[in-house]
Scaffold this motif. Structure first.
Motif, mmCIF file in Angstrom:
data_model
loop_
_atom_site.group_PDB
_atom_site.id
_atom_site.type_symbol
_atom_site.label_atom_id
_atom_site.label_comp_id
_atom_site.label_asym_id
_atom_site.label_seq_id
_atom_site.Cartn_x
_atom_site.Cartn_y
_atom_site.Cartn_z
ATOM 1 N N PHE A 21 0.830 -1.208 0.000
ATOM 2 C CA PHE A 21 0.000 0.000 0.000
ATOM 3 C C PHE A 21 0.864 1.258 0.000
ATOM 4 C CE2 PHE A 21 -1.846 3.517 2.385
ATOM 5 C CZ PHE A 21 -2.920 3.821 1.554
ATOM 6 N N ASN A 22 1.840 1.298 0.897
ATOM 7 C CA ASN A 22 2.664 2.501 1.007
ATOM 8 C C ASN A 22 3.552 2.712 -0.216
ATOM 9 O OD1 ASN A 22 2.206 3.872 3.717
ATOM 10 N ND2 ASN A 22 2.285 1.711 4.260
ATOM 11 N N ALA A 23 4.120 1.634 -0.750
ATOM 12 C CA ALA A 23 4.938 1.764 -1.963
ATOM 13 C C ALA A 23 4.072 2.206 -3.143
ATOM 14 C CB ALA A 23 5.651 0.447 -2.269
ATOM 15 N N SER A 24 2.895 1.623 -3.277
ATOM 16 C CA SER A 24 1.989 1.995 -4.375
ATOM 17 C C SER A 24 1.507 3.429 -4.229
ATOM 18 C CB SER A 24 0.787 1.050 -4.413
ATOM 19 O OG SER A 24 1.188 -0.253 -4.700
ATOM 20 N N GLY A 25 1.174 3.818 -3.007
ATOM 21 C CA GLY A 25 0.712 5.186 -2.773
ATOM 22 C C GLY A 25 1.799 6.209 -3.056
ATOM 23 N N TYR A 26 3.021 5.907 -2.645
ATOM 24 C CA TYR A 26 4.152 6.803 -2.916
ATOM 25 C C TYR A 26 4.335 6.951 -4.426
ATOM 26 C CZ TYR A 26 8.599 9.092 -1.791
ATOM 27 O OH TYR A 26 9.613 9.999 -1.642
ATOM 28 N N LEU A 27 4.313 5.822 -5.122
ATOM 29 C CA LEU A 27 4.447 5.859 -6.583
ATOM 30 C C LEU A 27 3.304 6.652 -7.215
ATOM 31 C CD1 LEU A 27 5.816 4.971 -9.209
ATOM 32 C CD2 LEU A 27 4.507 2.834 -9.051
ATOM 33 N N HIS A 28 2.084 6.451 -6.733
ATOM 34 C CA HIS A 28 0.917 7.189 -7.238
ATOM 35 C C HIS A 28 1.148 8.697 -7.126
ATOM 36 C CE1 HIS A 28 -3.253 8.399 -7.831
ATOM 37 N NE2 HIS A 28 -3.159 9.087 -6.707
ATOM 38 N N GLU A 29 1.644 9.142 -5.971
ATOM 39 C CA GLU A 29 1.877 10.577 -5.765
ATOM 40 C C GLU A 29 2.971 11.110 -6.688
ATOM 41 O OE1 GLU A 29 0.046 12.676 -4.029
ATOM 42 O OE2 GLU A 29 -1.258 11.046 -3.363
ATOM 43 N N ILE A 30 4.025 10.343 -6.887
ATOM 44 C CA ILE A 30 5.102 10.760 -7.786
ATOM 45 C C ILE A 30 4.590 10.894 -9.225
ATOM 46 C CG2 ILE A 30 7.256 10.008 -8.895
ATOM 47 C CD1 ILE A 30 8.057 8.786 -6.209
ATOM 48 N N LEU A 31 3.837 9.884 -9.664
ATOM 49 C CA LEU A 31 3.311 9.911 -11.030
ATOM 50 C C LEU A 31 2.289 11.027 -11.209
ATOM 51 C CD1 LEU A 31 2.968 6.081 -11.704
ATOM 52 C CD2 LEU A 31 4.751 7.643 -12.523
ATOM 53 N N LYS A 32 1.469 11.269 -10.180
ATOM 54 C CA LYS A 32 0.484 12.352 -10.238
ATOM 55 C C LYS A 32 1.191 13.696 -10.400
ATOM 56 C CE LYS A 32 -1.775 13.438 -6.469
ATOM 57 N NZ LYS A 32 -2.737 13.401 -5.330
ATOM 58 N N GLU A 33 2.253 13.901 -9.620
ATOM 59 C CA GLU A 33 3.017 15.147 -9.712
ATOM 60 C C GLU A 33 3.666 15.285 -11.089
ATOM 61 O OE1 GLU A 33 6.960 17.027 -7.673
ATOM 62 O OE2 GLU A 33 5.494 16.093 -6.330
ATOM 63 N N LYS A 34 4.195 14.185 -11.609
ATOM 64 C CA LYS A 34 4.821 14.201 -12.931
ATOM 65 C C LYS A 34 3.795 14.562 -14.009
ATOM 66 C CE LYS A 34 7.464 11.292 -16.076
ATOM 67 N NZ LYS A 34 8.002 9.958 -16.331
ATOM 68 N N ARG A 35 2.596 13.964 -13.925
ATOM 69 C CA ARG A 35 1.544 14.281 -14.902
ATOM 70 C C ARG A 35 1.157 15.756 -14.822
ATOM 71 N NH1 ARG A 35 -0.361 9.255 -13.332
ATOM 72 N NH2 ARG A 35 -1.809 10.197 -11.857
ATOM 73 N N GLN A 36 1.060 16.278 -13.600
ATOM 74 C CA GLN A 36 0.706 17.689 -13.434
ATOM 75 C C GLN A 36 1.770 18.593 -14.040
ATOM 76 O OE1 GLN A 36 0.131 17.789 -9.190
ATOM 77 N NE2 GLN A 36 -2.010 17.159 -9.336
ATOM 78 N N THR A 40 1.266 21.157 -17.229
ATOM 79 C CA THR A 40 1.641 22.568 -17.102
ATOM 80 C C THR A 40 2.621 22.960 -18.200
ATOM 81 O OG1 THR A 40 1.329 22.463 -14.716
ATOM 82 C CG2 THR A 40 2.617 24.299 -15.554
ATOM 83 N N THR A 41 3.571 22.093 -18.491
ATOM 84 C CA THR A 41 4.558 22.357 -19.545
ATOM 85 C C THR A 41 3.871 22.464 -20.908
ATOM 86 O OG1 THR A 41 6.251 21.185 -18.304
ATOM 87 C CG2 THR A 41 6.668 21.526 -20.638
ATOM 88 N N LYS A 42 2.913 21.573 -21.180
ATOM 89 C CA LYS A 42 2.185 21.601 -22.448
ATOM 90 C C LYS A 42 1.377 22.876 -22.597
ATOM 91 C CE LYS A 42 1.754 16.602 -22.926
ATOM 92 N NZ LYS A 42 0.837 15.462 -22.865
ATOM 93 N N GLU A 43 0.802 23.347 -21.488
ATOM 94 C CA GLU A 43 -0.014 24.571 -21.530
ATOM 95 C C GLU A 43 0.815 25.813 -21.787
ATOM 96 O OE1 GLU A 43 -2.116 24.648 -17.826
ATOM 97 O OE2 GLU A 43 -3.343 22.909 -18.352
ATOM 98 N N THR A 44 2.072 25.801 -21.336
ATOM 99 C CA THR A 44 2.904 26.996 -21.517
ATOM 100 C C THR A 44 3.654 26.997 -22.846
ATOM 101 O OG1 THR A 44 4.753 25.952 -20.334
ATOM 102 C CG2 THR A 44 3.236 27.304 -19.030
ATOM 103 N N VAL A 45 3.622 25.890 -23.564
ATOM 104 C CA VAL A 45 4.350 25.806 -24.839
ATOM 105 C C VAL A 45 3.503 26.316 -25.969
ATOM 106 C CG1 VAL A 45 5.412 24.246 -26.505
ATOM 107 C CG2 VAL A 45 5.754 23.898 -24.070
#
Length: 95
Positions: free
Chosen positions: A71-86, A90-95
């Motif tokens: 659970f904790n490893a999956s949740g940590y990964l989820h948060e990292i991937l969520k931040e990366k997607r965000q 943001t990068t796509k919107e500013t280009v």
């Protein structure tokens, strides 16, 4: 793992949290501390020690400990991937 997740939906006051409640976000330090705590518990049990006495938060046996690690490893990964997607959005919107 599903049974483990369902058991942990019950809060200390007896109310039932949504099954996807964790997707609202848990801080990375909280995931990390819990992950390390469960890995240490797993190592102790693996080396022949007994699991800690069960509390409403503490895993009961090796299977529960491993589910807590997942659970904790999956949740940590989820948060990292969520931040990366965000960041990517943001990068796509500013280009």
């Amino acid at each position: 793992y599903g049974e483990f997740m369902h058991r942990h939906r019950f809060q200390s006051d007896g109310t039932l949290r949504d099954s996807d409640n964790w997707t609202k976000g848990i801080p990375l330090p909280q995931y990390a501390k819990s992950l390390i705590r469960h890995v240490v518990e797993f190592w102790r049990v693996h080396r022949g020690g007994l699991p800690r006495p069960r509390s409403e938060r503490a895993p009961q046996d090796t299977e529960d400990i491993l589910c807590a690690i997942l659970f904790n490893a999956s949740g940590y990964l989820h948060e990292i991937l969520k931040e990366k997607r965000q960041k990517d959005e943001t990068t796509k919107e500013t280009v």
